[in-house]
Design a protein around this motif. Sequence first.
Motif, mmCIF file in Angstrom:
data_model
loop_
_atom_site.group_PDB
_atom_site.id
_atom_site.type_symbol
_atom_site.label_atom_id
_atom_site.label_comp_id
_atom_site.label_asym_id
_atom_site.label_seq_id
_atom_site.Cartn_x
_atom_site.Cartn_y
_atom_site.Cartn_z
ATOM 1 N N PRO A 66 0.804 -1.234 0.000
ATOM 2 C CA PRO A 66 0.000 0.000 0.000
ATOM 3 C C PRO A 66 0.830 1.274 0.000
ATOM 4 O O PRO A 66 0.344 2.329 -0.441
ATOM 5 C CB PRO A 66 -0.828 -0.115 1.291
ATOM 6 N N THR A 67 2.073 1.206 0.492
ATOM 7 C CA THR A 67 2.901 2.405 0.523
ATOM 8 C C THR A 67 3.391 2.810 -0.870
ATOM 9 O O THR A 67 3.985 3.879 -1.025
ATOM 10 C CB THR A 67 4.119 2.217 1.441
ATOM 11 N N TYR A 69 1.485 3.607 -3.172
ATOM 12 C CA TYR A 69 0.438 4.475 -3.695
ATOM 13 C C TYR A 69 0.467 5.791 -2.918
ATOM 14 O O TYR A 69 0.843 5.814 -1.751
ATOM 15 C CB TYR A 69 -0.936 3.830 -3.541
ATOM 16 N N GLY A 70 0.045 6.869 -3.553
ATOM 17 C CA GLY A 70 -0.004 8.141 -2.846
ATOM 18 C C GLY A 70 -0.201 9.286 -3.822
ATOM 19 O O GLY A 70 0.006 9.142 -5.033
ATOM 20 N N ASN A 190 -6.107 -0.402 -2.658
ATOM 21 C CA ASN A 190 -4.879 0.317 -2.312
ATOM 22 C C ASN A 190 -4.917 1.765 -2.798
ATOM 23 O O ASN A 190 -4.406 2.670 -2.124
ATOM 24 C CB ASN A 190 -3.673 -0.399 -2.916
ATOM 25 N N THR A 191 -5.532 1.995 -3.959
ATOM 26 C CA THR A 191 -5.660 3.366 -4.460
ATOM 27 C C THR A 191 -6.626 4.168 -3.585
ATOM 28 O O THR A 191 -6.367 5.331 -3.255
ATOM 29 C CB THR A 191 -6.161 3.360 -5.911
ATOM 30 N N ARG A 193 -7.322 3.752 -0.443
ATOM 31 C CA ARG A 193 -6.736 4.035 0.874
ATOM 32 C C ARG A 193 -5.444 4.839 0.779
ATOM 33 O O ARG A 193 -5.161 5.669 1.647
ATOM 34 C CB ARG A 193 -6.481 2.717 1.611
ATOM 35 N N GLY A 194 -4.668 4.606 -0.259
ATOM 36 C CA GLY A 194 -3.364 5.256 -0.345
ATOM 37 C C GLY A 194 -3.370 6.604 -1.028
ATOM 38 O O GLY A 194 -2.458 7.413 -0.821
#
Length: 293
Positions: A66-67, A69-70, A190-191, A193-194
Amino acid sequence: MPHVSADDGVKLYYEEAGSGLPIVFVHEFAGDHRSWEPQLRHFARRYRCIAYSARGFPPSDVPEDPTMYGQDRARDDIRAVMDALGLDTAHVVGLSMGGFATLHFGFSYPERARSLVIAGCGYGAEPAKREQFAREADAAAQRFLDLGMEEAGAAYAVGPTRVQFQNADPRGWAEFRDQLREHSALGAANTMRGVQKVRPSLYELVDKMRTITAPTLVLTGDEDWPCLEPALLMKREIPTSALAVIPNAGHTINLETPAEFNALVADFLHAVDAGRWPERDPRAVSGDILGSR
């Protein structure tokens, strides 16, 4: 299939059509590179058009971590696509999640933006709605994982700002829904949440908006409720911006109202390319109502 590498090695799938000055299209959460087909068919007659799928959206890579993504990664992925294709500058057109990335690109890499189109941008931005949006984003991510995209994606496609598309163009909406159901559940979660859940509010970015120098067009549908006030905010704070509102339209305006969307963007790009796009006259924001002093 053609891919480029992001700064961290994630492979991003892209398609392109046409020749001329480049336009890079950046899709929304519920879309992918295919979402821009009405724009590629229209603008490729005069421009080099590039549409790519964001990380987490096949055929691009779907990182499990997950990290990976951002918001900053989403912004820098635009630059990575441009770098890989040898584009010093480009018109950048983004919708929703892609609109946020386009905005961040505009104030982070001003020398790379020939112009910015920021459409349907604002979900979760209003300060009073931040906690609600974070809860809903987390719940949506969990539904993608628990139910899979076949079921959860179909439900996401009939949100309160999607039903306008369904009512106006049932056939086009069904294609949009079916493409959404093909997405990766892990990539979507993941998108959500991230990127979506934790990105900074637009109201925290006012000082950065004021530094944008690229010609900017802000677009929204008048029934895209979470984006109306943020659109006004961007119009007020970006000194090179204009605002256009498409009537009786929801969130997915490039697909729901492609003729109106393409016409507005085409007029904007023509003005920019002709060197005729203005910066706001400071007298327009004096604070006076009548200006009679």
